[in-house]
Each structure stands twice: as C-alpha cells, then as structure tokens.
Design a protein around this motif. Structure first.
Motif, PDB file in Angstrom:
ATOM      1  N   TYR A 191       0.828  -1.210   0.000  1.00 30.38           N
ATOM      2  CA  TYR A 191       0.000   0.000   0.000  1.00 30.38           C
ATOM      3  C   TYR A 191       0.861   1.257   0.000  1.00 30.38           C
ATOM      4  N   MET A 192       1.859   1.298   0.853  1.00 28.81           N
ATOM      5  CA  MET A 192       2.714   2.485   0.912  1.00 28.81           C
ATOM      6  C   MET A 192       3.552   2.637  -0.363  1.00 28.81           C
ATOM      7  N   THR A 193       3.949   1.538  -0.965  1.00 30.07           N
ATOM      8  CA  THR A 193       4.649   1.614  -2.251  1.00 30.07           C
ATOM      9  C   THR A 193       3.738   2.225  -3.307  1.00 30.07           C
ATOM     10  N   ASP A 194       2.485   1.756  -3.345  1.00 24.05           N
ATOM     11  CA  ASP A 194       1.515   2.304  -4.301  1.00 24.05           C
ATOM     12  C   ASP A 194       1.236   3.780  -4.037  1.00 24.05           C
ATOM     13  N   MET A 195       1.352   4.200  -2.788  1.00 26.54           N
ATOM     14  CA  MET A 195       1.108   5.591  -2.422  1.00 26.54           C
ATOM     15  C   MET A 195       2.338   6.481  -2.658  1.00 26.54           C
ATOM     16  N   GLY A 196       3.409   5.898  -3.173  1.00 29.29           N
ATOM     17  CA  GLY A 196       4.623   6.674  -3.419  1.00 29.29           C
ATOM     18  C   GLY A 196       5.374   7.029  -2.154  1.00 29.29           C
ATOM     19  N   GLN A 197       5.332   6.131  -1.152  1.00 27.45           N
ATOM     20  CA  GLN A 197       5.984   6.365   0.133  1.00 27.45           C
ATOM     21  C   GLN A 197       6.983   5.237   0.424  1.00 27.45           C
ATOM     22  N   PRO A 198       8.102   5.191  -0.303  1.00 31.13           N
ATOM     23  CA  PRO A 198       9.035   4.070  -0.147  1.00 31.13           C
ATOM     24  C   PRO A 198       9.653   3.953   1.244  1.00 31.13           C
ATOM     25  N   GLU A 199       9.876   5.075   1.921  1.00 30.79           N
ATOM     26  CA  GLU A 199      10.481   5.000   3.255  1.00 30.79           C
ATOM     27  C   GLU A 199       9.525   4.368   4.262  1.00 30.79           C
ATOM     28  N   ILE A 200       8.255   4.730   4.176  1.00 26.74           N
ATOM     29  CA  ILE A 200       7.278   4.121   5.081  1.00 26.74           C
ATOM     30  C   ILE A 200       7.031   2.667   4.681  1.00 26.74           C
ATOM     31  N   ALA A 201       7.034   2.377   3.373  1.00 24.71           N
ATOM     32  CA  ALA A 201       6.887   0.999   2.907  1.00 24.71           C
ATOM     33  C   ALA A 201       7.975   0.121   3.519  1.00 24.71           C
ATOM     34  N   ARG A 202       9.186   0.644   3.549  1.00 27.51           N
ATOM     35  CA  ARG A 202      10.307  -0.088   4.129  1.00 27.51           C
ATOM     36  C   ARG A 202      10.068  -0.343   5.619  1.00 27.51           C
ATOM     37  N   ILE A 203       9.613   0.674   6.343  1.00 26.88           N
ATOM     38  CA  ILE A 203       9.339   0.525   7.774  1.00 26.88           C
ATOM     39  C   ILE A 203       8.272  -0.540   8.013  1.00 26.88           C
ATOM     40  N   CYS A 204       7.280  -0.615   7.139  1.00 26.09           N
ATOM     41  CA  CYS A 204       6.247  -1.640   7.261  1.00 26.09           C
ATOM     42  C   CYS A 204       6.861  -3.036   7.262  1.00 26.09           C
ATOM     43  N   LEU A 205       7.929  -3.225   6.485  1.00 25.05           N
ATOM     44  CA  LEU A 205       8.594  -4.531   6.426  1.00 25.05           C
ATOM     45  C   LEU A 205       9.587  -4.748   7.558  1.00 25.05           C
ATOM     46  N   THR A 206      10.322  -3.722   7.946  1.00 29.93           N
ATOM     47  CA  THR A 206      11.431  -3.929   8.888  1.00 29.93           C
ATOM     48  C   THR A 206      11.027  -3.866  10.363  1.00 29.93           C
ATOM     49  N   HIS A 207       9.857  -3.292  10.674  1.00 24.76           N
ATOM     50  CA  HIS A 207       9.584  -2.993  12.083  1.00 24.76           C
ATOM     51  C   HIS A 207       9.471  -4.229  12.971  1.00 24.76           C
ATOM     52  N   SER A 208       9.158  -5.376  12.402  1.00 20.67           N
ATOM     53  CA  SER A 208       8.983  -6.583  13.209  1.00 20.67           C
ATOM     54  C   SER A 208      10.229  -7.455  13.309  1.00 20.67           C
ATOM     55  N   PHE A 209      11.341  -6.999  12.725  1.00 18.44           N
ATOM     56  CA  PHE A 209      12.516  -7.861  12.650  1.00 18.44           C
ATOM     57  C   PHE A 209      13.787  -7.156  13.127  1.00 18.44           C
ATOM     58  N   PRO A 210      13.876  -6.837  14.411  1.00 14.89           N
ATOM     59  CA  PRO A 210      15.073  -6.152  14.918  1.00 14.89           C
ATOM     60  C   PRO A 210      16.343  -6.978  14.767  1.00 14.89           C
ATOM     61  N   GLY A 211      16.209  -8.290  14.705  1.00 15.73           N
ATOM     62  CA  GLY A 211      17.379  -9.155  14.564  1.00 15.73           C
ATOM     63  C   GLY A 211      17.751  -9.464  13.130  1.00 15.73           C
ATOM     64  N   LYS A 212      17.108  -8.797  12.173  1.00 18.41           N
ATOM     65  CA  LYS A 212      17.394  -8.980  10.742  1.00 18.41           C
ATOM     66  C   LYS A 212      17.238 -10.431  10.304  1.00 18.41           C
ATOM     67  N   ASP A 213      16.131 -11.037  10.710  1.00 12.59           N
ATOM     68  CA  ASP A 213      15.835 -12.413  10.302  1.00 12.59           C
ATOM     69  C   ASP A 213      14.345 -12.499  10.019  1.00 12.59           C
ATOM     70  N   GLY A 214      14.007 -12.684   8.744  1.00 12.73           N
ATOM     71  CA  GLY A 214      12.612 -12.717   8.343  1.00 12.73           C
ATOM     72  C   GLY A 214      11.838 -13.935   8.807  1.00 12.73           C
ATOM     73  N   ASN A 215      12.528 -14.855   9.474  1.00 16.21           N
ATOM     74  CA  ASN A 215      11.857 -16.050  10.007  1.00 16.21           C
ATOM     75  C   ASN A 215      11.483 -15.908  11.471  1.00 16.21           C
ATOM     76  N   THR A 216      11.524 -14.691  11.994  1.00 18.01           N
ATOM     77  CA  THR A 216      11.301 -14.504  13.429  1.00 18.01           C
ATOM     78  C   THR A 216      10.046 -13.674  13.708  1.00 18.01           C
ATOM     79  N   TYR A 217       8.982 -13.945  12.996  1.00 20.39           N
ATOM     80  CA  TYR A 217       7.731 -13.227  13.244  1.00 20.39           C
ATOM     81  C   TYR A 217       6.930 -13.960  14.308  1.00 20.39           C
ATOM     82  N   PHE A 218       6.449 -13.217  15.298  1.00 23.83           N
ATOM     83  CA  PHE A 218       5.557 -13.792  16.307  1.00 23.83           C
ATOM     84  C   PHE A 218       4.160 -13.872  15.706  1.00 23.83           C
TER      85      PHE A 218
END
Length: 201
Positions: A75-102
C-alpha cells in the motif's frame, strides 16, 4: 514523505476499515518515536512520527498476521511512500531475520521468500531501529518498559525458539538510543512507570 496531517488521515481511514487496539498502539508508537527523535541531533521528529503512525498500516485489510507487513509495504509503495513501505517490512525484525515473526505466516511461499530476502539484504538505518524500538515499548494505553510489552506479545503468541534472540535485539535497540539521546529513553516518554505497573494490555 507524508505530512503529519496526511499520515493521520491514512490511519483514520484504516481504523474505519479495521478498528482495533492496533490503532492506539500505532498512535503511541508514533508519539514515542517523535519524542525520542526530537532528543537526537540526527533524526527528524515529524518523519519519525509519520513512520510510527503508519508502521502497522497493513492492518487496514483486516485481522491478519504477517500479512499486515506485506500489505503495508504494498500500500505504501503504491502511495509513493518508499520509506514508510520499508518501515512496514522492517519494524517486526530487529534481529534482521525474516523467520522470526511472532504469529502465523499467512502469505504465499513467494511472499515469504521475498520478505526473508528483503530483511536479510536491508541495511537498517536509525529510523528502522527507532520504529522497532518504539513498537517494542508501546501498548495501546501508552508507552511502557520493554519487558512488559515483550511479555504481552509472548502471552498472545507463545515462546518460539527465536524468542530470546529477538528480545536481545530489542534491548540492543534501546541501549543504542539511550546512547544517542544521552539518557534513558524512558525518561523522555510520559507515564512510563505508571503504564508499566498498570493494566494496559
């Protein structure tokens, strides 16, 4: 980047589509990010506020798990907001591992692979770390000590094998911002002790 007014309108629209405790959590995350960013010389407080406000914007689609991360990114990518789009992906992974979602991976296998690769290749900046931190100290009723928020998540999702590593990564983020701000970040946020000992879950 959205203005604060534009970001607040986006959250208001999303709340009308899928009301829930996530909306107040987003507001608390945003205000915490604003206050911490304002204490630093490096970060823009308005930008941090908008990122915090919209980090969970993917929940506009309904009650979902990891899908909210992807929906927010789309949604944020479609809205032309790449920085917020990135935050949408990174906010749940402080350890930089995409397999660590609760929670569950309610996405396609292709989307899961995309998420894993994105997180693995991302070079986190201070905004990524700030929203991760604020997400980890924000309950719907206000900011609290990190341990209370982490236990809140554990009570809802259990203790998968990666739990301790993820908790350590969250605590490293707090240590980093304590240093950047030159103080314990809890002192910058309103009513942290009262919220921590009260029933805000």
């Amino acid at each position: 980047m959205f203005t604060i007014k534009e970001a607040e309108e986006e959250l208001k629209l999303a709340a009308s589509m899928n009301p829930g405790r996530w909306v107040d959590h987003s507001r608390v995350t945003a205000e915490s990010a604003r206050l911490i960013a304002a204490k630093t010389e490096e970060l823009d407080a308005e930008k941090a506020y908008c990122m915090g406000l919209l980090h969970d914007i993917g929940r506009r689609v309904g009650v979902v798990a990891v899908r909210h991360i992807l929906e927010g990114f789309y949604y944020m990518t479609d809205m032309g907001q790449p920085e917020i789009a990135r935050i949408c992906l990174t906010h749940s992974f402080p350890g930089k591992d995409g397999n660590t979602y609760f929670g569950s991976y309610d996405c396609t296998e292709e989307e899961k692979i995309f998420l894993e690769k994105y997180i693995d290749r991302a070079e986190y900046d201070d905004y990524d770390r700030l929203i991760q931190l604020c997400d980890a100290i924000s309950l719907p009723g206000g900011a609290c000590i990190m341990e209370k928020r982490l236990v809140d998540v554990a009570l809802r999702y259990g203790l998968p094998p990666f739990t301790l590593d993820k908790w350590k990564a969250c605590m490293e983020n707090k240590k980093f911002f304590d240093g950047l701000c030159g103080c314990n970040i809890y002192t910058l946020l309103p009513n942290v002790m009262e919220n921590s000992y009260g029933n805000l879950i």
